[in-house]
Design a protein around this motif. Structure first.
Motif, PDB file in Angstrom:
ATOM      1  N   ASN A   4      -6.489  -4.018 -12.025  1.00 18.26           N
ATOM      2  CA  ASN A   4      -5.741  -4.499 -10.686  1.00 18.26           C
ATOM      3  C   ASN A   4      -7.037  -4.986  -9.801  1.00 18.26           C
ATOM      4  N   ASN A  10      -8.043   0.280 -11.131  1.00 21.88           N
ATOM      5  CA  ASN A  10      -7.781  -0.452  -9.888  1.00 21.88           C
ATOM      6  C   ASN A  10      -9.236  -0.547  -9.219  1.00 21.88           C
ATOM      7  N   LEU A  43      -4.519   1.403  -2.657  1.00 26.32           N
ATOM      8  CA  LEU A  43      -4.582   1.275  -3.840  1.00 26.32           C
ATOM      9  C   LEU A  43      -5.525   2.371  -4.904  1.00 26.32           C
ATOM     10  N   SER A  75      -9.416   4.769  -9.885  1.00 36.14           N
ATOM     11  CA  SER A  75      -9.942   3.598  -9.073  1.00 36.14           C
ATOM     12  C   SER A  75     -11.712   3.598  -8.975  1.00 36.14           C
TER      13      SER A  75
END
Length: 268
Positions: free
Chosen positions: A94, A143, A178, A191
């Motif tokens: 992402n 992410n 996120l 992430s």
């Protein structure tokens, strides 16, 4: 690294420029089939053509796909396409993101535009690809977040910042969301802050940055199945560090899931 990615499918959102483009290059060079997402079919195809022309990558390993993340129905259409053609997707990156605009802007779906493009689209896409991501052993989500998540607060009662808008606060909120989302138990996710890179978002951080290729390297390392990851982990470049304390709070994760489900629910 090539042997671990060979034959695996990876979807990179925002793959037409910057870190996403360089991540697509590095992943394809290491043997992955890379689904290159762009905002429009022309942009996605142009990016794939450029990689073939400049890197000698076999065009069969690049699959251009399009969806405008300011329209959640296009995110759903993208997910349907991926699920049909790649039911054992190994990784979703992402990466797609935008700086919040100077003027407060809502999408046609009624969401603040940075919140939707940077978080809600990723949230919806990840959930719709959940089965494909869990079919592949070691499947994961990466992410691409930001250190600016540490400056943020999620405005639970006004997530679209209708009452008080600041472009930096709106962007930071989207990055915090996120980062929190990486702790969602439904998929294995991490992430990463890829560093301050010389991309379209550089102006949010300062005047100088590392190259997009360097930032992409930190992302690609986390995609590699040889890299063991723990759900919810946060990386600052190549170091696993603690995110903002709120990012891993179970109550916050549940509250964000409830909010995000509400904001994307009207798409069906």
């Amino acid at each position: 690294m090539s042997s671990t990615l060979s034959g695996r499918s990876v979807l990179v959102t925002g793959a037409t420029a910057g870190i996403g483009y360089e991540a697509a290059r590095q992943l394809a060079e290491r043997g992955a089939t890379v689904l290159m997402h762009g905002r429009t079919p022309a942009e996605a195809q142009a990016a794939a053509d450029a990689l073939v022309a400049t890197s000698g990558i076999d065009s069969s390993r690049l699959v251009p796909l399009a969806a405008d993340f300011t329209h959640l129905d296009e995110v759903e259409s993208l997910a349907r396409t991926v699920n049909r053609a790649h039911p054992d997707l190994f990784c979703l990156v992402n990466n797609a993101g935008m700086a919040a605009p100077e003027r407060h802007t809502l999408t046609a779906d009624g969401n603040e535009i940075a919140l939707q493009v940077n978080f809600l689209a990723a949230y919806l896409l990840t959930n719709l690809l959940q089965d494909a991501l869990t079919n592949a052993p070691g499947g994961r989500v990466v992410n691409v977040s930001s250190s600016l998540h540490r400056t943020a607060a999620i405005q639970w009662n006004d997530p679209h910042r209708l009452r008080r808008y600041s472009r930096l606060a709106a962007y930071a909120q989207s990055q915090l969301a996120l980062t929190v989302f990486a702790s969602d138990p439904r998929v294995t996710a991490v992430s990463v802050h890829p560093g301050v890179c010389d991309t379209g978002l550089l102006h949010l951080y300062g005047n100088e940055g590392e190259t997009a290729a360097e930032g992409a390297g930190h992302v690609v390392r986390l995609v590699d199945p040889a890299t063991e990851i723990v759900n919810g982990a946060y990386y600052d470049r190549d170091r696993c560090v603690a995110p903002a304390p709120v990012a891993t709070e179970e109550r916050t994760v549940k509250r964000l899931t409830k909010l995000a489900d509400l904001l994307v629910s009207h798409t069906g």
